[in-house]
Design an enzyme around this catalytic site. Structure first.
Site, PDB file in Angstrom:
ATOM      1  N   HIS A 120      50.014  47.815  53.717  1.00 46.55           N
ATOM      2  CA  HIS A 120      51.421  47.561  54.061  1.00 46.55           C
ATOM      3  C   HIS A 120      51.555  47.507  55.578  1.00 46.55           C
ATOM      4  O   HIS A 120      51.271  48.487  56.280  1.00 46.55           O
ATOM      5  CB  HIS A 120      52.322  48.653  53.473  1.00 46.55           C
TER       6      HIS A 120
ATOM      7  N   GLU B 122      53.340  50.158  58.078  1.00 41.06           N
ATOM      8  CA  GLU B 122      52.941  51.569  58.019  1.00 41.06           C
ATOM      9  C   GLU B 122      51.855  51.840  59.068  1.00 41.06           C
ATOM     10  O   GLU B 122      50.698  52.112  58.745  1.00 41.06           O
ATOM     11  CB  GLU B 122      52.503  51.905  56.585  1.00 41.06           C
TER      12      GLU B 122
ATOM     13  N   HIS C  60      48.757  55.171  53.227  1.00 42.11           N
ATOM     14  CA  HIS C  60      50.100  54.592  53.342  1.00 42.11           C
ATOM     15  C   HIS C  60      51.015  55.578  54.060  1.00 42.11           C
ATOM     16  O   HIS C  60      50.634  56.717  54.317  1.00 42.11           O
ATOM     17  CB  HIS C  60      50.707  54.373  51.947  1.00 42.11           C
TER      18      HIS C  60
ATOM     19  N   GLU D  31      50.495  59.138  50.918  1.00 36.96           N
ATOM     20  CA  GLU D  31      51.659  58.776  51.736  1.00 36.96           C
ATOM     21  C   GLU D  31      51.684  59.791  52.866  1.00 36.96           C
ATOM     22  O   GLU D  31      51.882  60.984  52.625  1.00 36.96           O
ATOM     23  CB  GLU D  31      52.962  58.888  50.928  1.00 36.96           C
TER      24      GLU D  31
HETATM   25  O1  0X9 Z   1      55.112  51.334  46.911  1.00 37.80           O
HETATM   26  C1  0X9 Z   1      53.937  51.475  47.249  1.00 37.80           C
HETATM   27  O2  0X9 Z   1      53.104  50.578  47.199  1.00 37.80           O
HETATM   28  C2  0X9 Z   1      53.470  52.814  47.802  1.00 37.80           C
HETATM   29  N1  0X9 Z   1      54.514  53.381  48.594  1.00 37.80           N
HETATM   30  S1  0X9 Z   1      54.901  52.735  50.047  1.00 37.80           S
HETATM   31  O3  0X9 Z   1      56.088  53.370  50.533  1.00 37.80           O
HETATM   32  N2  0X9 Z   1      53.739  53.093  51.059  1.00 37.80           N
HETATM   33  O4  0X9 Z   1      55.002  51.336  49.910  1.00 37.80           O
HETATM   34  C3  0X9 Z   1      53.129  53.782  46.687  1.00 37.80           C
HETATM   35  C4  0X9 Z   1      52.859  53.263  45.367  1.00 37.80           C
HETATM   36  C5  0X9 Z   1      51.488  52.733  45.192  1.00 37.80           C
HETATM   37  N3  0X9 Z   1      51.373  52.154  43.895  1.00 37.80           N
HETATM   38  C6  0X9 Z   1      50.193  51.964  43.255  1.00 37.80           C
HETATM   39  N4  0X9 Z   1      49.050  52.224  43.857  1.00 37.80           N
HETATM   40  N5  0X9 Z   1      50.229  51.541  42.022  1.00 37.80           N
HETATM   41 ZN    ZN Z   2      52.575  51.549  51.657  1.00 32.75          ZN
END
Ligand code: 0X9
Ligand code: ZN
Length: 445
Positions: free
Chosen positions: A201, A204, A327, A402
């Site tokens: 992402h 981040e 992340h 995270e």
């Molecule tokens: O939404 C996401 O992809 C992640 N959170 S973020 O705020 N960094 O965007 C966490 C979820 C990750 N999902 C999977 N790995 N399935």
């Molecule tokens: Zn992310």
């Protein structure tokens, strides 16, 4: 292609000619880029007087209200979706919607707090913490943020400095032709390997900064425990698996998340929804304008294909036993699955390692990191790299971290540079704790 492309050399000539003839650049004559033109504003998204609201849902009516709002408007940036009673959600509200949203919150009696009144101030401060692209990579540190070019040059420098231990890797190129570069740190080819992916992402920024911190620690730490980990395991680390998106956050929009693939009038696939494992089944969108667009098909994106090919080619050869995706934000240590609440076969082990890792962070910095399966901890989401790495890639230990700040952060993804060092150190502590606990259970035998 919707707009005719004009080569950069023509722009420079055109702009120079306009400047020489006294043409007013504000008249709309200068083409849609500022390359070579001075005195016109850069093509950069601004968030002046955007507010961050943190809302808490107390009933179904409020949830439906916010689901409608998200569906209807691109001037509200949701950090997650409205899903359940008791849930708290942060929303970045465009300046021209503040009055409207304030009125709706009052009308529907939605419990809320305003976390930030002018988001652009956060971005301005953060952009002031970036060292210029022109610096020498020897200046890379963990008190500033760095352009992709600097990070990549720093990887090369580390390979020059530690030629017997560091190999620079290249997964291949991204949608826009940027390399996806990483390193392998190795002192014994028979070691089991730990794979770290970061920067999927774009916005981040703490994730790539944490990856370079970990590389540096593994190469330079005098702590015997760290040296032991560096000697007993091989580490394959890719700091920026979405290079196009990362570059875009420096040049045009600090809040960009996805890759930069073009879909008619808009761009970007959420690469963490694009993996071919229960693709687009939950917590993702089929609409390319959305932040969690899963892509036109499973594994459609070049960046996804590069990572899949790399893992497939190396999981056996390099004996990759652990997969960590970095992340931000929310302070969570999560393991599969993201797409279902079904438990994976080694749920109890991963739960135990996660709990140990959050306790280690708590002891180090006092910060609270929640651990648990991704589905239970943050929100259901399918097509994530971690689920794929575990289920299809066959890697037994897989986590998505995270990093800082807290779930009600006033900064969202714009973490201040003073927090890079402590955040990266926490992440490394968590990884070390997980690896040591997994070793005790025989995962690396
Ligand atoms: O939404 C996401 O992809 C992640 N959170 S973020 O705020 N960094 O965007 C966490 C979820 C990750 N999902 C999977 N790995 N399935
Ligand atoms: Zn992310």
């Amino acid at each position: 292609m919707l707009a005719p492309q004009i080569g950069t050399q023509w722009l420079v000539i055109l702009c120079a000619a306009m400047a020489a003839s006294g043409t007013n650049l504000d008249s709309g004559m200068c083409p849609a880029t500022d390359a070579g033109c001075s005195g016109i504003p850069p093509d950069q998204a601004r968030y002046d007087n955007y507010r961050i609201y943190n809302v808490e849902f107390e009933n179904q009516e409020q949830i439906e209200l916010f689901q409608k709002l998200e569906e209807q408007s691109d001037s509200l940036t949701f950090i997650g979706h409205a899903r359940e009673v008791g849930q708290k959600l942060s929303i970045l509200v465009a300046a021209h919607r503040v009055a409207d949203i304030a009125d709706l919150l009052k009308t529907y009696k939605v419990k809320h707090r305003i976390l930030t009144y002018n988001f652009q101030e956060k971005i301005d401060r953060n952009l002031g913490e970036v060292l210029p692209e022109s610096i020498d990579a020897s200046q890379l540190d963990w008190q500033h943020f760095f352009h992709l070019k600097t990070i990549y040059e720093w990887l090369d420098k580390m390979a020059e400095k530690y030629p017997t231990r560091v190999t620079v890797l290249d997964m291949g190129s991204s949608t826009q032709g940027n390399a996806i570069k990483g390193v392998k740190l190795s002192s014994d080819n028979n070691n089991k390997a730990i794979f770290i992916e970061s920067g999927i992402h774009a916005r981040e920024w703490i994730a790539p900064a944490t990856a370079t911190y970990i590389i540096n620690q593994l190469l330079t730490s005098q702590d015997p425990k760290v040296q032991k980990l560096a000697n007993e395991y091989n580490w394959i680390i890719f700091p920026c698996v979405n290079p196009d998106g990362y570059k875009y956050t420096f040049e045009h929009d600090r809040m960009w998340r996805k890759n930069r693939q073009l879909f008619g009038t808009c761009r970007g696939v959420d690469l963490n929804r694009n993996y071919p494992d229960h693709w687009n089944s939950t917590g993702s969108s089929s609409d390319p304008t959305r932040y969690d667009f899963a892509g036109p098909s499973a594994g459609s994106e070049l960046e996804t294909q590069r990572l899949i090919e790399f893992i497939r080619a190396n999981v056996g050869k390099e004996q990759i036993k652990t997969y960590i995706a970095l992340h931000s934000y929310s302070q969570m240590l999560m393991f599969p699955y993201g797409y279902t609440k079904e438990r994976l076969s080694n749920y109890d082990d991963l739960q135990e390692f996660g709990k140990k890792a959050s306790a280690a962070i708590k002891a180090e910095s006092g910060r609270d990191y929640v651990s648990g399966s991704l589905y239970e901890t943050i929100y259901p989401s399918s097509g994530g790299s971690m689920d794929w790495a575990h289920s299809e890639g066959g890697i037994p230990i897989a986590y998505t971290f995270e990093l800082r700040g807290p779930p009600d952060s006033q900064d969202l993804f714009i973490l201040p540079a003073v927090e890079i060092q402590p955040t990266a150190s926490e992440a490394f502590t968590a990884i070390r704790t997980i690896v040591e606990a997994a070793a005790e259970k025989g995962y690396y035998k």
